[in-house]
Design a protein around this motif. Structure first.
Motif, PDB file in Angstrom:
ATOM      1  N   HIS A 290     -23.964   3.362  55.018  1.00 27.04           N
ATOM      2  CA  HIS A 290     -24.134   3.041  56.429  1.00 27.04           C
ATOM      3  C   HIS A 290     -22.784   2.818  57.102  1.00 27.04           C
ATOM      4  CE1 HIS A 290     -26.715   1.971  59.794  1.00 27.04           C
ATOM      5  NE2 HIS A 290     -25.885   0.976  60.056  1.00 27.04           N
ATOM      6  N   ASP A 311     -28.476  -2.461  65.671  1.00 24.68           N
ATOM      7  CA  ASP A 311     -28.678  -2.832  64.265  1.00 24.68           C
ATOM      8  C   ASP A 311     -30.071  -3.398  64.098  1.00 24.68           C
ATOM      9  OD1 ASP A 311     -28.295  -3.320  61.624  1.00 24.68           O
ATOM     10  OD2 ASP A 311     -27.053  -5.118  61.915  1.00 24.68           O
ATOM     11  N   THR A 312     -31.082  -2.527  64.291  1.00 25.39           N
ATOM     12  CA  THR A 312     -32.477  -2.977  64.256  1.00 25.39           C
ATOM     13  C   THR A 312     -33.186  -2.595  62.975  1.00 25.39           C
ATOM     14  OG1 THR A 312     -33.208  -0.931  65.312  1.00 25.39           O
ATOM     15  CG2 THR A 312     -32.603  -2.764  66.768  1.00 25.39           C
ATOM     16  N   GLY A 313     -32.572  -1.725  62.152  1.00 25.13           N
ATOM     17  CA  GLY A 313     -33.236  -1.265  60.938  1.00 25.13           C
ATOM     18  C   GLY A 313     -34.286  -0.223  61.209  1.00 25.13           C
ATOM     19  N   GLU A 314     -34.342   0.292  62.424  1.00 24.12           N
ATOM     20  CA  GLU A 314     -35.330   1.303  62.783  1.00 24.12           C
ATOM     21  C   GLU A 314     -35.041   2.589  62.011  1.00 24.12           C
ATOM     22  OE1 GLU A 314     -37.220   4.496  64.583  1.00 24.12           O
ATOM     23  OE2 GLU A 314     -35.071   4.222  64.934  1.00 24.12           O
ATOM     24  N   GLU A 318     -31.389   4.548  61.407  1.00 24.72           N
ATOM     25  CA  GLU A 318     -30.762   4.417  60.095  1.00 24.72           C
ATOM     26  C   GLU A 318     -30.453   5.785  59.489  1.00 24.72           C
ATOM     27  OE1 GLU A 318     -30.031   1.399  58.230  1.00 24.72           O
ATOM     28  OE2 GLU A 318     -30.138   0.775  60.333  1.00 24.72           O
TER      29      GLU A 318
END
Length: 411
Positions: A290, A311-314, A318
């Motif tokens: 990442h 930086d939502t992890g969606e 990603e």
């Protein structure tokens, strides 16, 4: 063989190299026998006797014979032909091949000599135009006893004798040296064309190079920086890579803007990491993927671009970072500029001027593309994607240029 000082020398082939070798041997007072298909070949060679009637006669009168012919076929005939060296050779004779031939031919000729108890050395020579001045380097391949026996004669015509290794090593070294020579000529030709197209007299280019590096050390600097294992330390290669990449990108951009073909520059640019022994760029470990993807984003679109990525992890975001930028844009096979042009072409088919603006803007920020090159790309793409999509492409590119170009204050 007789005492070193009494060893008799022979030369077959009295062209530029062989004739020069014979002159150097004669000047040193070495007993000398020569042969050439031209009966008057030695007439203009100071101190060199007239040619004998055949290579066989040279073998009978010599202890070490230099064979300075042009190609493999001539070497076979001179050494193994009906009146060749081996037809009159006695055990203890050494044949030194000065012609540049393929390695299998070296081993073939050495085998023929071994059957008759005759020593054989492959010997590349350079520079050929210094042969008559005792000025060449003898680049030897062969076993040590044969080399040692021949060295006194070789030193009478070579300013330096370099034993590179076993049979074939001398020829391989000479061939590799030729790659440096002719590859260098190609790079000089390309550089002169580039300088000339930019309005620079190539003589000024030569003046700069001669003054900055009169001994030519830069050409071999990469070899001298290598470690004992023959490879460049990773830390050194890592320091050079960004500078080499930047400079070659600038050269490619200049060549493109001037319409100069620069294939060697293109190859050098795509092979930067291999040149520096860095290999293909390794795929980072999962926990670094990442971070690497974000770094590639900034390399593609300019410093700070990745800070806008949430930086939502969606999953889609990603994968955009971890796959698209880390694993695809980060691959070594194409430069960022190459990938940008491909992406610009695809984006042109969508008709989305805001997407075009981002892609074109990255090229401007990274100094990969000039405004004029982008305008030319807009026209070129319009022919292929249709004028409506082409209009959107032109609009997006124009917006990127205007955003990148400092606006003048009104007077």
């Amino acid at each position: 063989m007789t005492d070193d000082t009494d060893a008799r020398a022979g030369v077959v082939g009295l062209g530029m190299i062989g004739g020069g070798v014979a002159v150097s041997l004669a000047r040193r007072g070495r007993a000398l026998a020569v042969y050439d298909i031209r009966p008057d070949a030695s007439a203009h060679l100071a101190g060199v006797p007239g040619p004998l009637g055949s290579p066989a006669e040279v073998a009978a009168a010599s202890d070490v014979v230099m064979v300075a012919v042009v190609n493999a076929g001539q070497a076979r005939e001179v050494i193994g032909g009906e009146r060749g060296l081996l037809s009159a050779a006695r055990p203890g004779l050494t044949v030194v091949l000065l012609a540049t031939v393929a390695l299998p031919v070296v081993h073939e000729l050495a085998g023929m000599c071994a059957e008759r108890g005759v020593g054989f050395l492959d010997c590349g020579v350079t520079p050929g135009d210094r042969a008559a001045e005792n000025g060449m380097v003898a680049i030897l391949g062969g076993d040590r006893p044969t080399v040692d026996a021949a060295v006194p004669v070789l030193e009478d015509w070579a300013r330096k004798v370099v034993h590179c290794g076993p049979l074939g090593a001398g020829m391989a070294t000479k061939i590799a040296r030729n790659v440096v020579t002719y590859g260098g000529w190609r790079s000089v030709s390309e550089a002169a064309a580039l300088a000339g197209a930019a309005g620079v007299d190539p003589e000024r280019l030569a003046e700069v190079i001669d003054t900055a590096d009169p001994e030519g050390h830069t050409l071999l600097q990469l070899l001298r920086m290598r470690g004992p294992d023959g490879t460049l330390p990773a830390a050194v290669g890592g320091q050079i890579e960004p500078l080499m990449t930047k400079d070659l990108d600038a050269a490619r951009e200049l060549a493109a803007s001037l319409g100069v073909e620069a294939p060697l520059t293109d190859v050098a640019r795509t092979q930067v990491r291999r040149t520096l022994d860095l290999g293909d760029r390794p795929v980072p470990a999962a926990d670094d993927l990442h971070r690497f993807g974000l770094e590639m984003m900034d390399r593609v679109y300019g410093p700070g671009f990745s800070s806008a990525v949430p930086d939502t992890g969606e999953p889609f975001t990603e994968e955009t970072v971890d796959y698209l930028f880390a694993r695809v844009w980060g691959r070594p096979g194409l430069s960022v500029r190459d990938r940008r042009l491909l992406t610009l072409g695809v984006a042109a088919t969508t008709g989305r001027q805001e997407l075009i603006r981002i892609i074109a803007g990255g090229g401007l920020v990274n100094d990969e593309l000039t405004p004029d090159q982008l305008r030319e790309a807009a026209l070129h793409l319009a022919v292929y994607v249709g004028w409506c999509n082409g209009t959107a492409t032109h609009t997006g590119i124009t917006a990127a240029i205007e955003a990148h170009t400092p606006q003048q204050e009104p007077s």
